[in-house]
Scaffold this active site. Structure first.
Site, PDB file in Angstrom:
ATOM      1  N   ASP A  74      34.521  25.248   6.480  1.00 24.80           N
ATOM      2  CA  ASP A  74      34.370  27.029   5.608  1.00 24.80           C
ATOM      3  C   ASP A  74      35.209  27.470   7.298  1.00 24.80           C
ATOM      4  O   ASP A  74      34.204  28.035   8.002  1.00 24.80           O
ATOM      5  CB  ASP A  74      33.131  26.669   4.836  1.00 24.80           C
ATOM      6  N   CYS A 115      28.921  27.996  -4.841  1.00 24.82           N
ATOM      7  CA  CYS A 115      29.926  27.614  -3.690  1.00 24.82           C
ATOM      8  C   CYS A 115      29.826  29.799  -3.326  1.00 24.82           C
ATOM      9  O   CYS A 115      29.903  30.709  -3.823  1.00 24.82           O
ATOM     10  CB  CYS A 115      31.199  28.031  -3.796  1.00 24.82           C
ATOM     11  N   GLY A 116      29.354  30.214  -1.793  1.00 27.90           N
ATOM     12  CA  GLY A 116      29.173  31.612  -2.218  1.00 27.90           C
ATOM     13  C   GLY A 116      30.068  32.375  -2.189  1.00 27.90           C
ATOM     14  O   GLY A 116      30.263  33.711  -2.627  1.00 27.90           O
ATOM     15  N   GLY A 151      28.650  30.728   2.350  1.00 27.76           N
ATOM     16  CA  GLY A 151      27.233  32.295   1.143  1.00 27.76           C
ATOM     17  C   GLY A 151      26.361  30.591   0.674  1.00 27.76           C
ATOM     18  O   GLY A 151      25.009  32.340   0.790  1.00 27.76           O
ATOM     19  N   SER A 152      26.615  30.242   0.066  1.00 33.50           N
ATOM     20  CA  SER A 152      25.699  28.977   0.032  1.00 33.50           C
ATOM     21  C   SER A 152      24.494  28.495   0.550  1.00 33.50           C
ATOM     22  O   SER A 152      23.335  28.674   0.593  1.00 33.50           O
ATOM     23  CB  SER A 152      25.043  27.625  -1.003  1.00 33.50           C
TER      24      SER A 152
END
Length: 648
Positions: A563, A388-389, A568-569
């Site tokens: 989201d 998870c970014g 990020g990912s």
């Protein structure tokens, strides 16, 4: 004008008849003279000017031509001469009339010319040229007919002197020729005038453009002058205020503004500290006296958390309350949580404490403390994820502020250019996909984190590039599948006539869910480290922008969870696919925009072959992380809804 021409033709015909009669008389006169000479030797003819014949007879007794006959002939000749003179006078009068007609025609031509000039301003150049050309053709045909008629007249006059010609006379042909010349000159003049008119129009267009440019420049200058006037007015007011403050300072009637702001800021801080101390004292007093209701109630769960968000996406970090998790590796610990402790996820992620799109993290021990400062398990509305970014960015700041970093990094060799700055602290976090390095910015004066954070990812790669899947109602759809710590299906929203920033969220969710379901059924994913990582986590709908152009996207993952951040990912997965397509190069930075308008920045820092995955990338993603609250959650005995539920 036609009647005058007809009268002139009649006069010409009469003159020709008289000339023929005179010629006949003159032709018969020599015969008469020769006959008289043979009879009268003293007969002498004389010829005077004007071809007038005078007969001198010496004898009055002429058997063949008497004196009376001779006088009659002479009288007839004189009468004929008078008629000729009369006809000549009439011809001169007709000639004068023809001259008047020509002058009148000239005046009419000039009027026509003026009318044509005036008409030119009402006609287009093409229309006027067509009109003038038709007039010239008509005039040419008229001249040809006149010439043909003249030739025919000459031919007929040679064959028969008695045949009268009804065609135009040479004089009239000359008039027509002059008319033609006039029209040709008019045409040439009009062509010149049209050229001058076009030049004038071009000049007028240039003048209009010049006027427009001058007007724009004047408006710009006017705007700048107004801005300067406003700045000058503001400066005058500021100067007046400063002078007034200086006067007050000299008189000792005022505290400087900077000192006022400093005192106010410190008073606010003290006020907050006092409130915090009072609250803690009240809580401690209630705990010591056992009068705190939360301590006195019967409860089966009691958990404390710190809530943060990154780019609008929430992260609930569990501080206390979760028992130790068994397992030799992080993936084994994740299986333990799934089997034995999943009620903590429902307890904290679902309602009434959470919501459908809530996200959380459980901090635990890493597999190798030398490789990572701590490990983390990410959880959401459906289960658990491998990366998870936004969670890594928030956890990096949390780790620095709450002392989770095992050792300072200042004496260690820095691996990245950004880490060479003493105002950046490095945190190593073990995620199920691998160890992620987080760089947390530290304020030089306060030595606290500023909220600006970045991370360097584990290897990411493109699993499928431009592969097609069959979707109901949409037919074949081209997608990419990339790994950025977890697998994502990537597709432009424009394929479905959607806009990731403006379209309704439900429409984006439905399309994303349809793509995910189809990919899970049709495509096989693989991971070189663990089968537990080879699953499709979510779908990323993009605006279709590629390369280094700023791009918006929305990520739908787990059970239709949206989201809020740019993911990020997911950015790592997008960069890996773009690199595979040769749309981006190493070191090129790109801006990514989430559904809420929040921004992350991403770039590829390294390319390598990771086991059987070629052209894998190591990416850096930067964003912000902010604190929201610290919370205490409990589950009172008998509260079945308090265990967690979701409203779908």
């Amino acid at each position: 004008m036609d009647d005058d021409i007809q009268r002139a033709n009649q006069v010409d015909q009469k003159l020709k008849d008289l000339e023929r009669t005179l010629q006949q008389l003159q032709a018969s006169l020599p015969t008469i003279v020769r006959a008289n000479a043979s009879l009268h030797p003293n007969f002498e003819p004389r010829t005077k000017e004007g071809d007038e014949v005078v007969l001198n007879v010496s004898s009055a007794n002429d058997p063949r031509l008497s004196r009376s006959n001779t006088l009659k002939i002479i009288s007839k000749l004189q009468s004929t001469k008078a008629k000729i003179i009369k006809y000549d006078q009439q011809r001169e009068q007709e000639t004068m009339k023809l001259a008047e007609i020509r002058d009148r025609m000239k005046d009419e031509l000039l009027a026509i010319k003026k009318e044509i000039l005036a008409e030119n301003f009402r006609q287009t150049p093409q229309q006027f040229r067509s009109y003038l050309q038709s007039q010239l053709h008509a005039l040419k045909d008229e001249i040809l007919r006149a010439q043909s008629a003249q030739q025919h007249e000459e031919k007929q006059s040679t064959l028969s002197a008695d045949t009268a010609s009804t065609a135009l006379t040479p004089g009239n042909v000359d008039v027509l020729n002059r008319v033609k010349t006039e029209l040709v000159s008019i045409r040439q003049e009009m062509a010149q005038r049209l050229t001058e008119l076009e030049q004038y129009r071009q000049f007028e267009r240039e003048m209009q453009s010049y006027k427009g440019n001058i007007r724009d420049k004047l408006l710009k200058v006017k705007s700048e002058v107004q801005q300067y006037e406003q700045e000058l007015s503001h400066a005058k007011r500021e100067l007046h205020r400063v002078q007034s403050e200086n006067d007050d300072y000299k008189k000792g009637n005022r505290i400087p503004k900077l000192l006022q702001e400093t005192i106010t800021s410190r008073l606010n801080i003290l006020k907050e500290q006092v409130f915090q101390i009072e609250t803690e004292n009240k809580t401690l007093k209630m705990q010591l006296t056992k009068s705190d209701p939360l301590l006195s109630i019967s409860k089966s769960l009691y958990v404390t958390t710190v809530d943060m968000h990154s780019a609008g996406e929430p992260l609930r970090i569990i501080e206390n309350g979760v028992p130790a998790i068994s397992g030799s590796t992080l993936l084994e610990k994740q299986q333990t949580v799934i089997k034995d402790l999943d009620y903590y996820r429902r307890f904290l992620m679902h309602e009434p404490r959470g919501h459908f799109d809530m996200y959380g993290a459980i901090i635990t021990e890493p597999d190798d403390p030398k490789q990572a400062d701590f490990a983390v398990l990410f959880m959401h509305n459906e289960g658990y994820s491998s990366m998870c970014g936004h969670g890594v960015l928030a956890l990096g700041r949390y780790a620095v502020d709450f002392g989770l970093v095992r050792s300072t990094q200042q004496d260690e060799k820095q691996e990245n250019d950004d880490e060479q700055d003493g105002n950046v602290q490095r945190v190593r976090i073990q995620c199920p996909c691998g160890v992620v390095t987080v760089n947390v910015e530290i304020d030089a004066e306060s030595k606290r984190s500023t909220g600006n954070v970045s991370f360097v990812s584990t290897p990411g790669w493109a699993e499928y590039i431009s592969t097609s899947i069959q979707l109901d109602q949409f037919g074949k759809v081209e997608i990419d599948i990339g790994f950025g710590g977890t697998y994502y299906a990537i597709c432009p929203s424009t394929r479905f006539n959607l806009n990731v920033r403006e379209s309704p969220t439900d429409d984006l969710i439905n399309i994303s869910a349809l793509i995910k379901q189809t990919v899970v059924k049709k495509l096989q994913l693989s991971h070189p480290d663990s089968k537990e990582l080879q699953f499709l986590f979510g779908t990323i709908l993009t605006d279709g922008m590629t390369g280094t152009t700023p791009s918006s996207n929305v990520c739908v993952f787990a059970d239709r969870q949206v989201d809020r951040s740019p993911a990020g990912s997911g950015i790592v997965a997008r960069l890996a696919c773009d690199y595979k397509k040769k749309n981006i190069k190493v070191g090129e930075k790109r801006k990514f925009i989430g559904k809420t308008g929040s921004v992350y920045h991403g770039e590829i820092v390294k390319v390598l072959n990771y086991k059987d995955k070629k052209d894998a990338v190591i990416a850096r993603v930067s964003g912000t992380a902010r604190y929201i609250s610290r919370s205490q959650f409990c589950l009172e005995d008998g509260d079945e809804l308090g265990r967690g539920f979701l409203m779908k």
